[in-house]
Design a protein around this motif. Structure first.
Motif, PDB file in Angstrom:
ATOM      1  N   GLU A 313       0.944  -1.259  -0.188  1.00  0.00           N
ATOM      2  CA  GLU A 313       0.071  -0.054   0.146  1.00  0.00           C
ATOM      3  C   GLU A 313       0.882   1.308  -0.131  1.00  0.00           C
ATOM      4  OE1 GLU A 313      -2.608  -0.226   3.335  1.00  0.00           O
ATOM      5  OE2 GLU A 313      -3.663  -1.793   2.239  1.00  0.00           O
ATOM      6  N   PHE A 314       1.960   1.310   0.763  1.00  0.00           N
ATOM      7  CA  PHE A 314       2.932   2.371   0.640  1.00  0.00           C
ATOM      8  C   PHE A 314       3.401   2.527  -0.710  1.00  0.00           C
ATOM      9  CE2 PHE A 314       7.180   4.066   1.384  1.00  0.00           C
ATOM     10  CZ  PHE A 314       6.648   5.262   1.770  1.00  0.00           C
ATOM     11  N   CYS A 315       3.769   1.497  -1.216  1.00  0.00           N
ATOM     12  CA  CYS A 315       4.630   1.694  -2.559  1.00  0.00           C
ATOM     13  C   CYS A 315       3.718   1.974  -3.741  1.00  0.00           C
ATOM     14  CB  CYS A 315       5.420   0.218  -2.740  1.00  0.00           C
ATOM     15  SG  CYS A 315       6.730  -0.209  -1.898  1.00  0.00           S
ATOM     16  N   ASN A 316       2.416   1.810  -3.610  1.00  0.00           N
ATOM     17  CA  ASN A 316       1.466   2.370  -4.330  1.00  0.00           C
ATOM     18  C   ASN A 316       0.947   3.604  -4.148  1.00  0.00           C
ATOM     19  OD1 ASN A 316       1.401   0.051  -6.201  1.00  0.00           O
ATOM     20  ND2 ASN A 316      -0.051  -0.981  -4.655  1.00  0.00           N
ATOM     21  N   SER A 317       1.033   4.299  -3.054  1.00  0.00           N
ATOM     22  CA  SER A 317       0.635   5.701  -2.579  1.00  0.00           C
ATOM     23  C   SER A 317       1.594   6.820  -3.282  1.00  0.00           C
ATOM     24  CB  SER A 317       0.456   5.506  -1.228  1.00  0.00           C
ATOM     25  OG  SER A 317       2.072   5.858  -0.459  1.00  0.00           O
ATOM     26  N   PRO A 318       0.938   7.949  -3.233  1.00  0.00           N
ATOM     27  CA  PRO A 318       1.832   9.003  -3.704  1.00  0.00           C
ATOM     28  C   PRO A 318       2.979   9.632  -2.826  1.00  0.00           C
ATOM     29  CG  PRO A 318      -0.487   9.468  -3.795  1.00  0.00           C
ATOM     30  CD  PRO A 318      -0.433   8.327  -3.001  1.00  0.00           C
ATOM     31  N   ASP A 319       3.021   9.040  -1.774  1.00  0.00           N
ATOM     32  CA  ASP A 319       3.882   9.481  -0.784  1.00  0.00           C
ATOM     33  C   ASP A 319       5.526   8.612  -0.981  1.00  0.00           C
ATOM     34  OD1 ASP A 319       2.124  10.902   0.722  1.00  0.00           O
ATOM     35  OD2 ASP A 319       1.742   9.429   2.102  1.00  0.00           O
ATOM     36  N   CYS A 320       5.256   7.538  -1.681  1.00  0.00           N
ATOM     37  CA  CYS A 320       6.358   6.658  -2.010  1.00  0.00           C
ATOM     38  C   CYS A 320       7.093   7.330  -3.288  1.00  0.00           C
ATOM     39  CB  CYS A 320       6.092   5.388  -2.201  1.00  0.00           C
ATOM     40  SG  CYS A 320       7.471   4.126  -2.888  1.00  0.00           S
ATOM     41  N   SER A 331      17.181  -5.573  -7.545  1.00  0.00           N
ATOM     42  CA  SER A 331      16.187  -6.349  -8.630  1.00  0.00           C
ATOM     43  C   SER A 331      14.833  -5.228  -8.815  1.00  0.00           C
ATOM     44  CB  SER A 331      15.926  -7.740  -8.201  1.00  0.00           C
ATOM     45  OG  SER A 331      14.996  -8.356  -9.286  1.00  0.00           O
ATOM     46  N   PRO A 332      15.106  -4.528  -9.669  1.00  0.00           N
ATOM     47  CA  PRO A 332      13.864  -3.758  -9.854  1.00  0.00           C
ATOM     48  C   PRO A 332      12.598  -4.543 -10.305  1.00  0.00           C
ATOM     49  CG  PRO A 332      15.764  -2.652 -10.876  1.00  0.00           C
ATOM     50  CD  PRO A 332      16.124  -3.876 -10.592  1.00  0.00           C
ATOM     51  N   LYS A 333      12.634  -5.294 -11.360  1.00  0.00           N
ATOM     52  CA  LYS A 333      11.713  -6.268 -11.846  1.00  0.00           C
ATOM     53  C   LYS A 333      11.287  -6.941 -10.881  1.00  0.00           C
ATOM     54  CE  LYS A 333      10.557  -9.397 -15.553  1.00  0.00           C
ATOM     55  NZ  LYS A 333       9.768 -10.041 -14.627  1.00  0.00           N
ATOM     56  N   ARG A 334      11.779  -7.601  -9.829  1.00  0.00           N
ATOM     57  CA  ARG A 334      11.249  -8.377  -8.911  1.00  0.00           C
ATOM     58  C   ARG A 334      10.378  -7.359  -7.927  1.00  0.00           C
ATOM     59  NH1 ARG A 334      14.759 -12.038  -4.340  1.00  0.00           N
ATOM     60  NH2 ARG A 334      12.733 -12.566  -3.236  1.00  0.00           N
ATOM     61  N   PHE A 335      10.889  -6.351  -7.604  1.00  0.00           N
ATOM     62  CA  PHE A 335      10.240  -5.348  -6.602  1.00  0.00           C
ATOM     63  C   PHE A 335       8.971  -4.961  -7.307  1.00  0.00           C
ATOM     64  CE2 PHE A 335       9.551  -0.942  -5.471  1.00  0.00           C
ATOM     65  CZ  PHE A 335       9.079  -1.146  -4.307  1.00  0.00           C
ATOM     66  N   ALA A 336       8.920  -4.735  -8.738  1.00  0.00           N
ATOM     67  CA  ALA A 336       7.673  -4.459  -9.288  1.00  0.00           C
ATOM     68  C   ALA A 336       6.885  -5.437  -9.312  1.00  0.00           C
ATOM     69  CB  ALA A 336       8.067  -3.846 -10.755  1.00  0.00           C
ATOM     70  N   ASP A 337       7.085  -6.671  -9.455  1.00  0.00           N
ATOM     71  CA  ASP A 337       6.225  -7.691  -9.415  1.00  0.00           C
ATOM     72  C   ASP A 337       5.696  -8.033  -7.999  1.00  0.00           C
ATOM     73  OD1 ASP A 337       6.849  -8.388 -11.949  1.00  0.00           O
ATOM     74  OD2 ASP A 337       8.131  -9.890 -11.551  1.00  0.00           O
ATOM     75  N   PHE A 338       6.520  -7.711  -7.081  1.00  0.00           N
ATOM     76  CA  PHE A 338       5.933  -7.648  -5.859  1.00  0.00           C
ATOM     77  C   PHE A 338       4.770  -6.746  -5.313  1.00  0.00           C
ATOM     78  CE2 PHE A 338       6.279  -5.678  -1.377  1.00  0.00           C
ATOM     79  CZ  PHE A 338       5.812  -6.550  -0.680  1.00  0.00           C
ATOM     80  N   VAL A 339       4.909  -5.473  -5.986  1.00  0.00           N
ATOM     81  CA  VAL A 339       4.007  -4.404  -5.869  1.00  0.00           C
ATOM     82  C   VAL A 339       2.796  -4.800  -6.415  1.00  0.00           C
ATOM     83  CG1 VAL A 339       3.592  -2.103  -6.450  1.00  0.00           C
ATOM     84  CG2 VAL A 339       5.938  -2.681  -5.313  1.00  0.00           C
ATOM     85  N   GLU A 340       3.092  -5.431  -7.545  1.00  0.00           N
ATOM     86  CA  GLU A 340       1.662  -5.708  -8.500  1.00  0.00           C
ATOM     87  C   GLU A 340       1.069  -6.900  -7.794  1.00  0.00           C
ATOM     88  OE1 GLU A 340       0.238  -4.336 -10.582  1.00  0.00           O
ATOM     89  OE2 GLU A 340       1.893  -2.773 -10.633  1.00  0.00           O
ATOM     90  N   GLY A 341       1.547  -7.404  -6.686  1.00  0.00           N
ATOM     91  CA  GLY A 341       0.782  -8.615  -6.207  1.00  0.00           C
ATOM     92  C   GLY A 341       1.471 -10.162  -6.059  1.00  0.00           C
ATOM     93  N   SER A 342       2.601 -10.207  -6.635  1.00  0.00           N
ATOM     94  CA  SER A 342       3.424 -11.252  -6.792  1.00  0.00           C
ATOM     95  C   SER A 342       3.966 -11.789  -5.426  1.00  0.00           C
ATOM     96  CB  SER A 342       4.553 -11.453  -7.767  1.00  0.00           C
ATOM     97  OG  SER A 342       4.079 -11.050  -8.972  1.00  0.00           O
TER      98      SER A 342
END
Length: 392
Positions: A313-320, A331-342
């Motif tokens: 939730e914090f990563c998807n909020s405007p504060d991040c 690993s930016p791709k792994r972080f992006a997958d985690f934020v999307e729900g992986s």
């Protein structure tokens, strides 16, 4: 000397005295003693405390001369007698030939009961009434209708210079307005019977103007102004409660009970906190309960899942700041997958974790313990055989 419930008919000026011999009881809180003087024509009634003051009225003095002109002449006069007053005297003066009657009554007065109920309502509902729009407009219209002359004089005083002799006239206007209001209320029934058209027109006109003024300024919105109005209503309620009860010490007791009841939550809360502190001071400290292994595992899973959801939730909020976060991780791709729900772990990391802390680690620990036991058993058997050979 007057006696209760007895009618005295007279046709000449007389002096009367009433002596109260009954001690008030608790059930006399709404009881009123009244002396009524009813006449066919106008008479002047003067009330004093005792016979000595009646004799002073007979003597000529400048004050008595002027006060005789100032006293109002009525054909129906009510004199209220306090329950604790021992003696009350009065003088009835007739202006012309007339017959009048004097009677003393002791009875339950519903006006006192209604005044007491009004005081209770204002005290306990003052905070609600101060925020009510209906109460705001109704009170404004009532004040405008009753005290229109006072309001006009107050508005005129704003436009007058400070050092002006007109203030003397304004002060006289205030007094004259109060006298007119009192006179109207005394003769309201007669005015309504004879001049009801004018009275109704006055009520409608002044009521509409008062409503317009209240609508222009609007209800109170400032919290401090609302608090001041609330406290004013509550003080008025206490005053009505005290004046609505004829026995002073009972009135004070009811006021104290009302104050305690209104603020009952504060002493109860204070007593509860004090009781808890005393209990904590006397009882022995109880050691905290330790978690079992299963509870520890379940709590770890729940808290880990909750923390991961809060991180998403914090990563998807405007504060991040996304760019600053991506620049700091490997690993930016792994972080992006985690934020999307992986899932936050890879299969390799899961298998390593299972081997170290899961079922694989438990099996390895069991095998290691078994091998240690076998080594100890073989060592002990070899030692026993060596001892047997030595004994042989």
């Amino acid at each position: 000397m007057l006696q209760e419930s007895r009618v005295y008919s007279m046709s000449t000026s007389q002096q009367f005295c009433y002596k109260n011999v009954l001690v008030p009881k608790w059930h006399d809180i709404w009881t009123r003693i009244q002396i009524r003087v009813n006449s066919s024509t106008l008479v002047r009634v003067t009330q004093v405390d005792n016979e000595e003051k009646l004799k002073e009225l007979e003597q000529f003095s400048i004050w008595n001369f002027f006060s005789s002109f100032l006293k109002e002449k009525l054909n129906d006069t009510y004199i209220n007698v306090g329950l604790y007053s021992t003696k009350t005297c009065l003088k009835v003066e007739i202006i012309e030939d007339a017959k009048y009657s004097v009677i003393v009554t002791r009875r339950f007065d519903p006006k006192l009961f209604l005044i007491f109920l009004l005081g209770l309502m204002l005290f306990f509902c003052g905070d609600l009434l101060s925020r009510s729009q209906v109460f705001y407009y109704s009170t404004g219209m009532s004040v405008g209708i009753v005290a229109s002359l006072l309001i006009i004089i107050f508005i005129l005083s704003k436009f007058m210079p400070r050092k002006s002799p007109i203030y003397v006239i304004l002060v006289g206007g205030w007094s004259f307005s109060l006298y007119l209001i009192q006179l109207v209320f005394k003769n309201l029934q007669e005015i309504w019977r004879c001049y009801w058209q004018y009275l109704l027109s006055y009520i409608l006109t002044v009521g509409f103007m008062s409503f317009a003024v209240c609508y222009k300024y609007g209800p109170l919105e400032n919290e401090r102004s609302i608090n001041l109005l609330t406290w004013t209503l509550q003080l008025m309620g206490l005053g009505f409660m005290y004046s609505g009860i004829q026995i002073p010490h009972i009135a004070l007791a009811i006021i104290i009970i009302a104050l305690c009841t209104k603020n009952l939550e504060y002493p109860i809360q204070w007593l509860y906190i004090t009781y808890r502190k005393m209990c904590k001071a006397t009882e022995k400290p109880v050691p905290p309960r330790l978690l079992t292994e299963e509870e520890y595992r379940i709590q770890g899973e729940v808290e880990t899942r909750r923390a991961l959801e809060e991180l998403r939730e914090f990563c998807n909020s405007p504060d991040c700041s996304a760019w600053k976060t991506i620049s700091r991780i490997q690993s930016p791709k792994r972080f992006a997958d985690f934020v999307e729900g992986s899932f936050h772990l890879t299969p390799n990391e899961v298998s390593v974790h299972e081997q170290e802390y899961g079922l694989g680690s438990i099996i390895a620990q069991d095998e290691e313990a078994t091998s240690e036991e076998e080594e100890e058993d073989s060592g002990s058997q070899h030692l026993i055989a060596t001892q047997n050979n030595f004994l042989t």
